[in-house]
Write a protein that holds these residues in place. Structure first.
Motif: not given
Length: 256
Positions: A171-175, A177-188
């Motif tokens: 959701a945050w990647a969609a919100e 991302g278009p304004r320059g903030v990449r959002v990803n996650a790591i699943s350990p």
């Protein structure tokens, strides 16, 4: 190291032990100025001392991220101040892992898990992301868990809280991302430092049986993934949950 994060500033929550500590050390080794956040001043100052001894830059910020929006906003403001006015990288790592059964989970435990594991990073990201956008961009990395997608018979509330973080990642990647903030996650997968000889095994290690790795992972494996996601090498990566779990969620090894 290759200074992949040179001139970057990073806030890492839960950075006084295990995965958070390894991420803070790795970011600093790659050139970032790191705000090491956690509840234990003693352990936090030890992490900062280790970073500075290796020639890196770090500061400790005590924080009890209890889910209150005010606590998250305060940490965001304090981190920006010690990091020279901006946060380029946010790692939402702090979390708790009570693992009772569903009938054994009382309301207080339920609320506390969601407060620390979901509400706190939600409001911290809400405070940090707009400043990243105003500064020209940034990166948010969330910590999920393999048990968000592979059910086990205990810890249902914890599992669901990590599932929430994976949904927020997309959701945050969609919100943002278009304004320059990449959002990803790591699943350990199951990750911890080595157990001293003669000590009891980590209770989660049995969960890594039947995986390609066959054993637990080290915090440094997660840290290397975090460096990648924080760096320009991952500039085309948005809304992804990167499994660093020894194959736990995707592969079953069948003994002959």
């Amino acid at each position: 190291m290759s200074n992949r994060l040179e001139h970057k500033s990073a806030l890492v929550t839960g950075a006084t032990s295990n995965i958070g500590r390894a991420i803070a050390l790795a970011f600093a080794a790659e050139g970032a100025h790191v705000a090491v956040s956690g509840r234990s001043r003693k352990r936090g100052e030890e992490v900062v001392a280790a970073i500075r001894a290796a020639g890196g830059k770090a500061d400790f910020l005590p924080a009890d991220l209890n889910g209150g929006a005010a606590a998250s906003r305060a940490l965001a403001e304090e981190a920006a101040a010690v990091l020279g006015g901006r946060i380029d990288i946010l790692v939402n790592n702090a979390g708790i892992y009570p693992s009772p059964t569903t009938p054994g989970t009382d309301e207080e435990t339920f609320d506390r898990i969601y407060a620390v594991n979901v509400k706190a990073p939600f409001f911290l990201t809400a405070a940090v992301a707009p400043a990243m956008i105003a500064a020209g961009g940034g990166t948010v990395i969330n910590l999920g868990s393999w048990i968000a997608r592979l059910g086990i018979p205990i810890g249902a509330v914890y599992s669901s809280s990590k599932g929430a973080m994976e949904v927020l990642t997309r959701a945050w990647a969609a919100e943002f991302g278009p304004r320059g903030v990449r959002v990803n996650a790591i699943s350990p997968g199951v990750v911890h430092t080595p157990i001293p000889a003669g000590a009891d095994a980590h209770p989660g290690d049995i969960m890594m049986k039947g995986t390609p790795a066959g054993t637990f992972g080290l915090p440094e494996a997660i840290a290397r993934a975090a460096v990648y996601l924080a760096s320009d090498e991952a500039s085309f990566v948005h809304g992804t949950v990167l499994d660093v779990d020894g194959g736990r969620t995707g592969v079953a090894v069948v003994a002959a």
